[in-house]
Design a protein around this motif. Structure first.
Motif, mmCIF file in Angstrom:
data_model
loop_
_atom_site.group_PDB
_atom_site.id
_atom_site.type_symbol
_atom_site.label_atom_id
_atom_site.label_comp_id
_atom_site.label_asym_id
_atom_site.label_seq_id
_atom_site.Cartn_x
_atom_site.Cartn_y
_atom_site.Cartn_z
ATOM 1 N N ARG A 27 65.952 9.065 -51.424
ATOM 2 C CA ARG A 27 64.964 8.306 -51.960
ATOM 3 C C ARG A 27 64.858 8.142 -53.567
ATOM 4 N NH1 ARG A 27 60.060 7.168 -47.744
ATOM 5 N NH2 ARG A 27 61.339 5.422 -46.739
ATOM 6 N N HIS A 78 64.313 11.422 -47.150
ATOM 7 C CA HIS A 78 63.269 10.986 -46.430
ATOM 8 C C HIS A 78 63.537 11.937 -44.835
ATOM 9 C CE1 HIS A 78 61.114 7.655 -43.491
ATOM 10 N NE2 HIS A 78 60.316 8.374 -44.338
ATOM 11 N N ASP A 121 59.850 6.059 -40.420
ATOM 12 C CA ASP A 121 58.695 5.290 -40.593
ATOM 13 C C ASP A 121 58.759 4.155 -39.726
ATOM 14 O OD1 ASP A 121 58.119 6.763 -42.772
ATOM 15 O OD2 ASP A 121 59.191 5.383 -44.283
ATOM 16 N N HIS A 177 51.880 2.407 -42.378
ATOM 17 C CA HIS A 177 52.899 2.850 -41.516
ATOM 18 C C HIS A 177 52.718 4.114 -41.069
ATOM 19 C CE1 HIS A 177 54.403 4.705 -45.291
ATOM 20 N NE2 HIS A 177 55.133 5.382 -44.340
ATOM 21 N N HIS A 180 54.632 7.651 -40.467
ATOM 22 C CA HIS A 180 55.575 8.321 -40.640
ATOM 23 C C HIS A 180 55.876 9.697 -39.624
ATOM 24 C CE1 HIS A 180 58.677 10.958 -43.428
ATOM 25 N NE2 HIS A 180 57.968 11.965 -42.647
HETATM 26 ZN ZN LIG Z 1 58.177 8.081 -44.321
#
Ligand SMILES: [Zn+2]
Length: 283
Positions: free
Chosen positions: A168, A178, A182, A259, A261
């Protein structure tokens, strides 16, 4: 006769040690004692079964929990090297011996992802040490949860907006990779337990990166983390069942929008939720 027998046993033990040092493929009799149901792959959870005389398994110096029926799980980190060593301890006729099995770990390619968020949010340096301490303490908790035996289910279903393992870049600044998957969903959408577990962390006040963070221990070294929640519906120490509602999707912490994760770990190895729960079900 006794002396001869002892010599024969000593020879066979020496032979095994020699074989292990040369890293020769294990004998067929040994292969039959430990069976893996999946292919070792970076980020994968692999289930297996061992039968007597196997008494213990160690994967790259991590102890493997061996259930009474011989079931176990192994986790392979996102950055696991090409070869993992599985030490197999067995006891025969009162003698204990350790053999080594070389597991080839399939490599994967990781993509780059641009993220429109500050790598280190305001207040990070001051608040981070205490947050990391709480996370480490939660990871150190071992429970007798049996969720690790179950087929994991996605804690929320929707569009995958971030894949596990992607390198990322935060507003031009390279960050870590990551560590989870997600799922893009509106704030308030329910989050359910992917398998039975015990709540080992329920952060009422949002953490700098994770926001409202919930962690479940599934037993045998396997754990889940749910990040950015708007609400947490369970308490630390509580046992939860697969499918039970545990919280709600949100955008707390370092998130560009609402979202879920979901991160999964096995004894510190970070696993890909897609290789734990399978493909995202179609709604
Ligand atoms: Zn995430």
């Amino acid at each position: 006769v006794k002396a001869l027998l002892a010599a024969a046993v000593a020879l066979s033990v020496a032979g095994m040690t020699l074989a292990a040092q040369r890293q020769v493929e294990p004998a067929p009799a040994f292969q039959a004692e430990v069976r893996l149901d999946g292919m070792p792959t970076q980020g994968a959870l692999v289930r297996g079964r061992a039968s007597p005389p196997v008494t213990a398994l160690i994967l790259d110096d991590q102890p493997v929990t061996l259930a009474a029926d011989g079931s176990f799980v192994l986790g392979f980190d996102r950055d696991a090297p090409a070869i993992a060593i599985l030490k197999v301890r067995s006891a025969r006729a009162g003698l204990s011996m350790t053999d080594e099995r070389r597991l080839r770990v399939a490599p994967r390619a990781w993509r780059l992802e641009q993220v429109d968020a500050a790598y280190r949010p305001p207040g990070f340096d001051v608040r981070r040490p205490a947050e990391l301490e709480r996370i480490a303490a939660a990871r150190a908790v071992a429970t007798d949860a049996q969720g690790w035996r179950q087929a994991f289910r996605w804690p929320a279903t929707g569009r995958l907006s971030g894949l596990f393992g992607a390198q990322r870049i935060y507003r031009g600044q390279p960050g870590g990779y990551h560590g989870g998957a997600d799922v893009a969903l509106p704030t308030g959408a329910p989050v359910t337990a992917p398998a039975d577990g015990v709540v080992v962390l329920a952060a009422a006040a949002p953490f700098t990166l994770e926001g409202r963070l919930l962690m479940l221990d599934h037993g045998a070294g396997l754990s889940s983390a749910f990040l950015h929640l708007s609400r947490i519906d369970v308490r630390e120490g509580e046992a939860v069942r697969q499918g039970q509602r545990i919280g709600a999707v949100g955008a707390t912490g370092r998130a560009t929008g609402p979202h879920l994760h979901w991160g999964v770990q096995w004894r510190g190895a970070k696993l890909d939720p897609l290789l734990v729960a399978g493909a995202m079900p179609v709604r």
